[in-house]
Scaffold this motif. Structure first.
Motif, PDB file in Angstrom:
ATOM      1  N   VAL A 113      33.505  38.617  27.693  1.00  0.00           N
ATOM      2  CA  VAL A 113      34.180  38.389  26.413  1.00  0.00           C
ATOM      3  C   VAL A 113      33.852  39.550  25.483  1.00  0.00           C
ATOM      4  N   VAL A 114      34.906  40.160  24.922  1.00  0.00           N
ATOM      5  CA  VAL A 114      34.752  41.254  23.967  1.00  0.00           C
ATOM      6  C   VAL A 114      35.560  40.889  22.725  1.00  0.00           C
ATOM      7  N   GLY A 115      34.849  40.559  21.637  1.00  0.00           N
ATOM      8  CA  GLY A 115      35.564  40.089  20.455  1.00  0.00           C
ATOM      9  C   GLY A 115      36.355  38.844  20.805  1.00  0.00           C
ATOM     10  N   GLY A 116      37.657  38.907  20.591  1.00  0.00           N
ATOM     11  CA  GLY A 116      38.506  37.770  20.933  1.00  0.00           C
ATOM     12  C   GLY A 116      39.216  37.929  22.254  1.00  0.00           C
ATOM     13  N   GLU A 117      38.839  38.950  23.049  1.00  0.00           N
ATOM     14  CA  GLU A 117      39.476  39.189  24.345  1.00  0.00           C
ATOM     15  C   GLU A 117      38.575  38.685  25.466  1.00  0.00           C
ATOM     16  N   LEU A 118      39.207  38.335  26.572  1.00  0.00           N
ATOM     17  CA  LEU A 118      38.487  37.754  27.695  1.00  0.00           C
ATOM     18  C   LEU A 118      38.952  38.412  28.986  1.00  0.00           C
ATOM     19  N   PHE A 119      37.997  38.819  29.832  1.00  0.00           N
ATOM     20  CA  PHE A 119      38.287  39.467  31.107  1.00  0.00           C
ATOM     21  C   PHE A 119      37.539  38.712  32.201  1.00  0.00           C
ATOM     22  N   ALA A 120      38.276  38.119  33.126  1.00  0.00           N
ATOM     23  CA  ALA A 120      37.653  37.291  34.161  1.00  0.00           C
ATOM     24  C   ALA A 120      37.842  37.935  35.536  1.00  0.00           C
ATOM     25  N   ALA A 121      36.776  37.893  36.337  1.00  0.00           N
ATOM     26  CA  ALA A 121      36.817  38.436  37.695  1.00  0.00           C
ATOM     27  C   ALA A 121      36.152  37.456  38.647  1.00  0.00           C
ATOM     28  N   GLU A 122      36.691  37.364  39.856  1.00  0.00           N
ATOM     29  CA  GLU A 122      36.104  36.490  40.868  1.00  0.00           C
ATOM     30  C   GLU A 122      35.348  37.334  41.887  1.00  0.00           C
ATOM     31  N   ILE A 123      34.135  36.891  42.208  1.00  0.00           N
ATOM     32  CA  ILE A 123      33.252  37.587  43.132  1.00  0.00           C
ATOM     33  C   ILE A 123      33.165  36.746  44.398  1.00  0.00           C
ATOM     34  N   HIS A 124      33.641  37.291  45.493  1.00  0.00           N
ATOM     35  CA  HIS A 124      33.691  36.533  46.747  1.00  0.00           C
ATOM     36  C   HIS A 124      32.334  36.615  47.441  1.00  0.00           C
ATOM     37  N   SER A 125      31.351  35.966  46.807  1.00  0.00           N
ATOM     38  CA  SER A 125      29.962  36.063  47.242  1.00  0.00           C
ATOM     39  C   SER A 125      29.689  35.345  48.550  1.00  0.00           C
ATOM     40  N   GLN A 126      30.568  34.428  48.945  1.00  0.00           N
ATOM     41  CA  GLN A 126      30.285  33.614  50.128  1.00  0.00           C
ATOM     42  C   GLN A 126      30.617  34.319  51.440  1.00  0.00           C
ATOM     43  N   VAL A 127      31.123  35.561  51.351  1.00  0.00           N
ATOM     44  CA  VAL A 127      31.443  36.298  52.579  1.00  0.00           C
ATOM     45  C   VAL A 127      30.184  36.838  53.245  1.00  0.00           C
ATOM     46  N   SER A 128      29.037  36.803  52.527  1.00  0.00           N
ATOM     47  CA  SER A 128      27.809  37.382  53.068  1.00  0.00           C
ATOM     48  C   SER A 128      26.621  36.492  52.738  1.00  0.00           C
ATOM     49  N   ASN A 129      25.694  36.360  53.677  1.00  0.00           N
ATOM     50  CA  ASN A 129      24.470  35.607  53.426  1.00  0.00           C
ATOM     51  C   ASN A 129      23.618  36.260  52.343  1.00  0.00           C
ATOM     52  N   HIS A 130      23.760  37.587  52.163  1.00  0.00           N
ATOM     53  CA  HIS A 130      22.970  38.291  51.152  1.00  0.00           C
ATOM     54  C   HIS A 130      23.333  37.834  49.744  1.00  0.00           C
ATOM     55  N   THR A 131      24.562  37.412  49.543  1.00  0.00           N
ATOM     56  CA  THR A 131      25.033  37.060  48.197  1.00  0.00           C
ATOM     57  C   THR A 131      25.327  35.572  48.045  1.00  0.00           C
ATOM     58  N   ARG A 132      25.011  34.781  49.047  1.00  0.00           N
ATOM     59  CA  ARG A 132      25.402  33.368  49.035  1.00  0.00           C
ATOM     60  C   ARG A 132      24.797  32.609  47.855  1.00  0.00           C
ATOM     61  N   TYR A 133      23.547  32.963  47.491  1.00  0.00           N
ATOM     62  CA  TYR A 133      22.879  32.242  46.410  1.00  0.00           C
ATOM     63  C   TYR A 133      22.861  33.023  45.094  1.00  0.00           C
ATOM     64  N   ASP A 134      22.962  34.352  45.153  1.00  0.00           N
ATOM     65  CA  ASP A 134      22.938  35.162  43.931  1.00  0.00           C
ATOM     66  C   ASP A 134      23.722  36.433  44.195  1.00  0.00           C
ATOM     67  N   TRP A 135      24.872  36.577  43.490  1.00  0.00           N
ATOM     68  CA  TRP A 135      25.750  37.717  43.753  1.00  0.00           C
ATOM     69  C   TRP A 135      25.106  39.046  43.386  1.00  0.00           C
ATOM     70  N   ARG A 136      23.982  39.040  42.647  1.00  0.00           N
ATOM     71  CA  ARG A 136      23.349  40.302  42.258  1.00  0.00           C
ATOM     72  C   ARG A 136      22.785  41.061  43.448  1.00  0.00           C
ATOM     73  N   HIS A 137      22.774  40.428  44.616  1.00  0.00           N
ATOM     74  CA  HIS A 137      22.399  41.127  45.847  1.00  0.00           C
ATOM     75  C   HIS A 137      23.620  41.734  46.540  1.00  0.00           C
ATOM     76  N   TYR A 138      24.752  41.767  45.821  1.00  0.00           N
ATOM     77  CA  TYR A 138      26.010  42.094  46.488  1.00  0.00           C
ATOM     78  C   TYR A 138      26.061  43.534  47.002  1.00  0.00           C
ATOM     79  N   ASP A 139      26.831  43.718  48.060  1.00  0.00           N
ATOM     80  CA  ASP A 139      27.122  45.027  48.633  1.00  0.00           C
ATOM     81  C   ASP A 139      28.531  45.397  48.164  1.00  0.00           C
ATOM     82  N   PRO A 140      28.672  46.440  47.308  1.00  0.00           N
ATOM     83  CA  PRO A 140      29.993  46.763  46.763  1.00  0.00           C
ATOM     84  C   PRO A 140      31.060  46.976  47.823  1.00  0.00           C
ATOM     85  N   GLY A 141      30.650  47.429  49.013  1.00  0.00           N
ATOM     86  CA  GLY A 141      31.650  47.675  50.049  1.00  0.00           C
ATOM     87  C   GLY A 141      32.041  46.432  50.820  1.00  0.00           C
ATOM     88  N   ALA A 142      31.260  45.363  50.684  1.00  0.00           N
ATOM     89  CA  ALA A 142      31.511  44.175  51.507  1.00  0.00           C
ATOM     90  C   ALA A 142      31.808  42.923  50.687  1.00  0.00           C
TER      91      ALA A 142
END
Length: 319
Positions: free
Chosen positions: A214-243
């Motif tokens: 959220v920036v001021g009155g604007e909103l930008f939403a993105a979906e992170i497909h974290s369930q494709v990898s066991n590394h990100t299943r519980y916390d997307w901050r372990h995500y691999d940008p390429g995967a």
């Protein structure tokens, strides 16, 4: 006139400053004070205040600022030869923070004390609950028995995360502490909870994780497909940008309204909100970072977050 407070090498600040062509912008890291910069607060006795920054051969009248971006500033660092160095650095820190807090211009994401309060997870959860967000079943405790009862109640499908900071140091080593599932082996150490509280939450099944900026009155939403990898299943901050696919996300109107209202209720004009989209289509609130990173979302999706922050700073008005 815009002041950006951040550390050297901050790519986020560099990207936003690049959108501010034609604006009078000063980028400053308080870690340069007092060795390589001067700061001054003056009360001449005529009812006025004069606040100035001397940096890079320039003297900036801080009372002329229309906006300040409290991005990722460092703390003041005393000269290596300074006697009573810790005392000097504390004196400098208090002066610097008092100066920023006293400025009357637009502050992004907010004034420093408001940022500190908004960053407290327990407080966020209560504000989000009052706004009607669905929350995971949650327990914040240092009682081992209550923790074990919660674990049994949710059939062992629980995660823990720190109450506040996720960086810790022990025996000279630094560690990252993120959301993690509780294993049967962890139960043997439950008594250690008496020494430090923890956030325990029932695991929420995920279709995707959603990052709402959220920036001021604007909103930008993105979906992170974290369930494709066991590394990100519980916390997307372990995500691999390429995967880990990251795509723009279409939020329901009611969830969008709550996100905007949450940022406003916390006193912010910027915030990065983490949600879970469950397999049955519910958006569940996790937390909000008042100063969260955004370039990784912008680069993956093309959402113009940097430009929106630049426009907010140029406007000098909280929208």
């Amino acid at each position: 006139m815009i002041l950006v407070l951040t550390s050297d090498g901050d790519e986020h600040a560099e990207r936003v400053v690049g959108t501010l062509a034609g604006a009078d912008v000063t980028v400053f890291d308080p870690a340069r004070f007092p060795v390589a910069a001067t700061l001054e607060i003056g009360h001449p006795g005529d009812g006025s205040t004069v606040r100035t920054l001397g940096h890079g051969g320039r003297r900036v009248d801080l009372d002329e600022l229309t906006a300040i971006w409290y991005r990722r500033p460092g703390n003041p660092v005393a000269h290596p030869s300074t006697v009573a160095r810790e005392h000097v650095e504390e004196e400098c820190r208090v002066m610097v923070e008092s100066l920023w807090d006293g400025l009357g211009c637009l502050k992004v994401p907010a004034s420093r004390p408001v940022i500190d309060r908004a960053g407290r997870k327990a407080y966020q959860l209560e504000v989000a609950r009052r706004l009607g967000f669905e929350l995971p079943a949650t327990l914040i405790t240092n009682d081992p028995e209550r923790f074990l009862d919660f674990y049994v109640q949710h059939e062992g499908r629980v995660i823990t995360k720190p109450v506040h900071g996720n960086q810790l140091e022990a025996d000279g080593e630094r560690f990252g502490r993120f959301a993690a599932p509780v294993t049967p082996a962890d139960l043997g150490h439950a008594d250690a909870l008496r020494l430090c509280p923890v956030i325990v939450q029932a695991y929420v099944p995920k279709r995707v994780e959603v990052r709402v900026t959220v920036v001021g009155g604007e909103l930008f939403a993105a979906e992170i497909h974290s369930q494709v990898s066991n590394h990100t299943r519980y916390d997307w901050r372990h995500y691999d940008p390429g995967a880990t696919p990251i795509l723009a996300h279409d939020l329901p109107d009611e969830v969008s309204r709550r996100c905007l209202e949450l940022v406003e209720r916390l006193g912010l004009c910027y915030g990065a909100i983490d949600l879970i989209l469950t397999p049955d289509g519910r958006h569940v609130f996790l937390e909000i970072n008042p100063n969260g990173q955004f370039l990784w979302i912008e680069d993956a999706t093309g959402l113009p977050i940097s430009a929106a922050i630049g426009e907010l700073l140029k406007s000098g008005v909280k929208r």
